[in-house]
Write a protein that holds these residues in place. Structure first.
Motif, PDB file in Angstrom:
ATOM      1  N   VAL A  95      -3.971  68.468  50.021  1.00  0.00           N
ATOM      2  CA  VAL A  95      -2.927  67.446  50.005  1.00  0.00           C
ATOM      3  C   VAL A  95      -1.582  68.152  49.891  1.00  0.00           C
ATOM      4  O   VAL A  95      -1.307  68.797  48.875  1.00  0.00           O
ATOM      5  CB  VAL A  95      -3.119  66.477  48.818  1.00  0.00           C
ATOM      6  N   ASN A  96      -0.772  68.031  50.916  1.00  0.00           N
ATOM      7  CA  ASN A  96       0.515  68.740  50.973  1.00  0.00           C
ATOM      8  C   ASN A  96       0.348  70.216  50.612  1.00  0.00           C
ATOM      9  O   ASN A  96       1.148  70.788  49.882  1.00  0.00           O
ATOM     10  CB  ASN A  96       1.555  68.085  50.046  1.00  0.00           C
TER      11      ASN A  96
ATOM     12  N   PHE B 297      -6.873  60.435  42.912  1.00  0.00           N
ATOM     13  CA  PHE B 297      -5.495  60.824  43.223  1.00  0.00           C
ATOM     14  C   PHE B 297      -4.854  59.777  44.144  1.00  0.00           C
ATOM     15  O   PHE B 297      -3.764  59.285  43.878  1.00  0.00           O
ATOM     16  CB  PHE B 297      -5.466  62.210  43.881  1.00  0.00           C
ATOM     17  N   TYR B 298      -5.560  59.411  45.217  1.00  0.00           N
ATOM     18  CA  TYR B 298      -4.996  58.428  46.154  1.00  0.00           C
ATOM     19  C   TYR B 298      -4.842  57.050  45.507  1.00  0.00           C
ATOM     20  O   TYR B 298      -3.907  56.321  45.809  1.00  0.00           O
ATOM     21  CB  TYR B 298      -5.808  58.374  47.451  1.00  0.00           C
TER      22      TYR B 298
ATOM     23  N   ILE C 282      -1.573  57.283  43.594  1.00  0.00           N
ATOM     24  CA  ILE C 282      -0.401  57.251  44.469  1.00  0.00           C
ATOM     25  C   ILE C 282      -0.158  55.843  45.002  1.00  0.00           C
ATOM     26  O   ILE C 282       0.970  55.340  44.976  1.00  0.00           O
ATOM     27  CB  ILE C 282      -0.561  58.240  45.652  1.00  0.00           C
TER      28      ILE C 282
ATOM     29  N   GLU D 278       1.323  53.738  42.368  1.00  0.00           N
ATOM     30  CA  GLU D 278       2.735  54.082  42.171  1.00  0.00           C
ATOM     31  C   GLU D 278       3.622  53.496  43.271  1.00  0.00           C
ATOM     32  O   GLU D 278       4.766  53.155  43.047  1.00  0.00           O
ATOM     33  CB  GLU D 278       2.906  55.612  42.146  1.00  0.00           C
ATOM     34  N   GLU D 279       3.066  53.381  44.470  1.00  0.00           N
ATOM     35  CA  GLU D 279       3.844  52.862  45.599  1.00  0.00           C
ATOM     36  C   GLU D 279       3.805  51.332  45.651  1.00  0.00           C
ATOM     37  O   GLU D 279       4.444  50.724  46.510  1.00  0.00           O
ATOM     38  CB  GLU D 279       3.313  53.431  46.921  1.00  0.00           C
TER      39      GLU D 279
ATOM     40  N   ARG E 245       2.254  65.592  43.639  1.00  0.00           N
ATOM     41  CA  ARG E 245       1.666  65.168  44.904  1.00  0.00           C
ATOM     42  C   ARG E 245       1.184  66.330  45.764  1.00  0.00           C
ATOM     43  O   ARG E 245       1.340  66.314  46.980  1.00  0.00           O
ATOM     44  CB  ARG E 245       2.696  64.329  45.680  1.00  0.00           C
ATOM     45  N   SER E 246       0.635  67.335  45.130  1.00  0.00           N
ATOM     46  CA  SER E 246       0.173  68.472  45.899  1.00  0.00           C
ATOM     47  C   SER E 246      -0.944  69.209  45.178  1.00  0.00           C
ATOM     48  O   SER E 246      -0.773  69.614  44.025  1.00  0.00           O
ATOM     49  CB  SER E 246       1.371  69.396  46.152  1.00  0.00           C
TER      50      SER E 246
ATOM     51  N   LEU F 111       2.454  62.088  51.948  1.00  0.00           N
ATOM     52  CA  LEU F 111       1.303  62.955  51.716  1.00  0.00           C
ATOM     53  C   LEU F 111       0.603  63.293  53.016  1.00  0.00           C
ATOM     54  O   LEU F 111       0.258  62.398  53.780  1.00  0.00           O
ATOM     55  CB  LEU F 111       0.274  62.268  50.820  1.00  0.00           C
TER      56      LEU F 111
ATOM     57  N   TYR G 109       2.222  57.791  53.104  1.00  0.00           N
ATOM     58  CA  TYR G 109       3.512  58.065  52.449  1.00  0.00           C
ATOM     59  C   TYR G 109       3.978  59.467  52.846  1.00  0.00           C
ATOM     60  O   TYR G 109       3.936  59.804  54.018  1.00  0.00           O
ATOM     61  CB  TYR G 109       3.404  57.913  50.922  1.00  0.00           C
TER      62      TYR G 109
END
Lengths: 413, 106
Positions: free
Chosen positions: A371-372, A191-192, A195, A198-199, A353-354, A329, A327
């Motif tokens: 996560v969130n 997952f990380y 992310i 994506e960033e 993102r959760s 998160l 970010y």
């Protein structure tokens, strides 16, 4: 006899111990000795908001300077304790002082693990542990600069997240086949990775740094053992920390992966206590010894040590918890997942993102990564403490809210 | 500067000077108000800086964001007036405000 508590170290744990000693009614002298030029400050923001320039130094201080005056805590900064002379109940310092104690608290913390490869001393190779480290890193925060982060753990990934937002070209080199390998399940790790991709952060796994290369003493390139290399204007190395146990060891205290203490933070010398990152302590709830690198551990052991000195029994027994901001998160972790045999996912980590992961060992919940997902974290604290046993399909079922879930776990126990 | 009064669970009052732009949590910590733990230092990660905010004060501050609302929803001792003091920024309008503290943050 002197009635004086000497605290070696001036970090989170030291600050809490000083505050708690006064709260417990300790009326002797308190002397705090730290090797940095700063009053105790919070380290978690150093790789997060403070690095991003969103917090002033005043706001990372653990307590305001006036606190130490009001609480009558004498500060000796820029000072290292070089020796503990137990027979004389005295510590000796780098400034040539000998300071007597009736009780001694070791809050020596930890230091970064260094990467001893050729070029390690080039200008541009940084670590992140102190306020001064952050200043050095920030001086390289120029748009378009190339940053290579060595180590895909919390520190490395938090730095990557802050830097990429500043327009810096960021590559993370991780030796293991996944990021955050030491602490999370592959589900959370992937997952990380998604992310960060994506960033705009590049993550290279299985990359072992073999040398730093430079020109005129300045870093220009990071080389890996598989002959790949990465141009870099600066590097941040985040490959773990080592507990500062040498002082205790030289004094003949029991040391094994940290300074050995009991549940009251006493070392093998009952007049010497140890707290925070540097300790190897028992956790009665988990039934094992731990060395933890966390704020909670620093704060709670600080409280316990102060109580012990004041003659009050306050056993340090808590389920560990941690957090990491990257970010938008917020990863909140409760428990220690090591040894789990099943990871149950709630929500969808492949999209959005959760989500949360419950770690089970023989059906019993031992940890949660959220996560969130504050509900999963908050109720996870209760469920892990209660040794919740719920079927995976129940934990997964989002039509059951977390309050109901915690109640079901309670009813089932 | 705004004068804020924190009222402990046992009724003890602490009037403090809170600097604008900082948070109510920081005002409490900086003035050694007992009853605000703030373990995470203001990251909205721990829910140990909870306060009870009276309606007239609530009207003067922005509503809680999702993360804060959810943390509160699951915190012990929370009620409809609960807020996390690390998420409330001090403004001149808050001068004279009085907030209450829970019996315990854990």
């Amino acid at each position: 006899m002197t009635n004086q508590v000497v605290i070696v170290g001036a970090g989170h744990a030291a600050g809490q111990a000083a505050a708690s000693l006064r709260q417990e009614g300790y009326d002797g002298k308190i002397v705090m000795i730290g090797d940095e030029p700063y009053l105790p400050y919070q380290r978690p923001p150093l790789s997060k908001k403070f690095l991003a320039g969103e917090l002033s130094i005043e706001r990372v201080y653990f307590k305001p300077p006036a606190f130490y005056e009001k609480a009558d805590v004498e500060q000796k900064l820029n000072t290292t304790v070089t020796e503990i002379e137990r027979a004389q109940r005295t510590v000796h310092t780098s400034t040539g002082e000998s300071i007597p104690y009736s009780k001694l608290i070791l809050a020596t913390g930890s230091r970064v693990r260094e990467l001893n490869v050729p070029g390690f001393d080039l200008d541009g190779v940084n670590y992140l542990r102190t306020i001064d480290d952050v200043s050095k890193i920030q001086s390289k925060f120029k748009e378009g600069n190339k940053l290579v982060v060595v180590g895909g753990g919390y520190i490395g990934l938090e730095v990557a997240a802050v830097a990429v937002k500043r327009g810096i070209d960021v590559t993370v080199l991780e030796m293991a086949p996944m990021v955050m390998a030491r602490v999370v399940d592959p589900i959370v790790s992937s997952f990380y990775e998604r992310i960060h991709a994506e960033e705009g952060v590049k993550i290279v796994k299985g990359a072992a740094v073999s040398s730093f290369e430079g020109q005129d003493g300045k870093l220009t390139r990071v080389n890996c053992s598989d002959n790949t290399n990465f141009d870099a204007d600066f590097v941040v190395v985040g490959v773990g920390i080592l507990p500062n146990v040498e002082l205790a060891q030289a004094a003949g205290l029991d040391v094994e992966n940290g300074i050995i203490v009991n549940e009251f933070c006493q070392t093998s010398d009952p007049d010497i206590l140890a707290i925070g990152d540097c300790t190897n302590h028992p956790n009665p709830l988990l039934g094992e010894r731990l060395r933890l690198e966390s704020v909670q551990n620093a704060l709670e052991q600080g409280k316990t040590a102060a109580a012990t000195i004041c003659g009050r029994e306050l056993v340090y027994a808590q389920i560990p918890w941690f957090w990491s901001d990257q970010y938008d998160l917020k990863l909140q972790i409760v428990g220690l997942s090591a040894g789990y045999d099943e990871a149950v996912v709630r929500g969808n980590p492949d999209d959005g993102r959760s989500f949360a992961v419950f770690y089970l060992k023989e059906g019993k919940m031992i940890a949660v990564d959220a996560v969130n997902r504050p509900p999963e974290f908050m109720m996870g604290k209760l469920m892990v403490a209660g040794g919740a046993k719920l079927p995976a399909e129940t934990l997964r079922d989002e039509s059951i809210n977390m309050k109901e879930m915690a109640q079901m776990a309670k009813d089932a126990s | 500067m705004a004068k804020i009064t924190f009222v402990e669970f046992n009724g003890t009052e602490h009037e403090v000077e809170a600097e604008e732009g900082t948070t109510l949590m920081e005002a409490a910590i900086n003035n050694m108000v007992p009853g605000i733990d703030a373990d995470c230092g203001g990251a909205c990660a721990c829910a140990t800086c909870m306060i009870y905010v009276p309606a007239e004060m609530a009207a003067k501050i922005p509503e809680a964001e999702d993360m804060e609302t959810t943390m509160i929803d699951f915190a012990e001792n929370a009620d409809a007036t609960s807020r996390l003091s690390c998420q409330i920024t001090v403004t001149p309008e808050l001068d004279g405000a009085k907030v209450k503290l829970p019996e315990s943050q854990h």
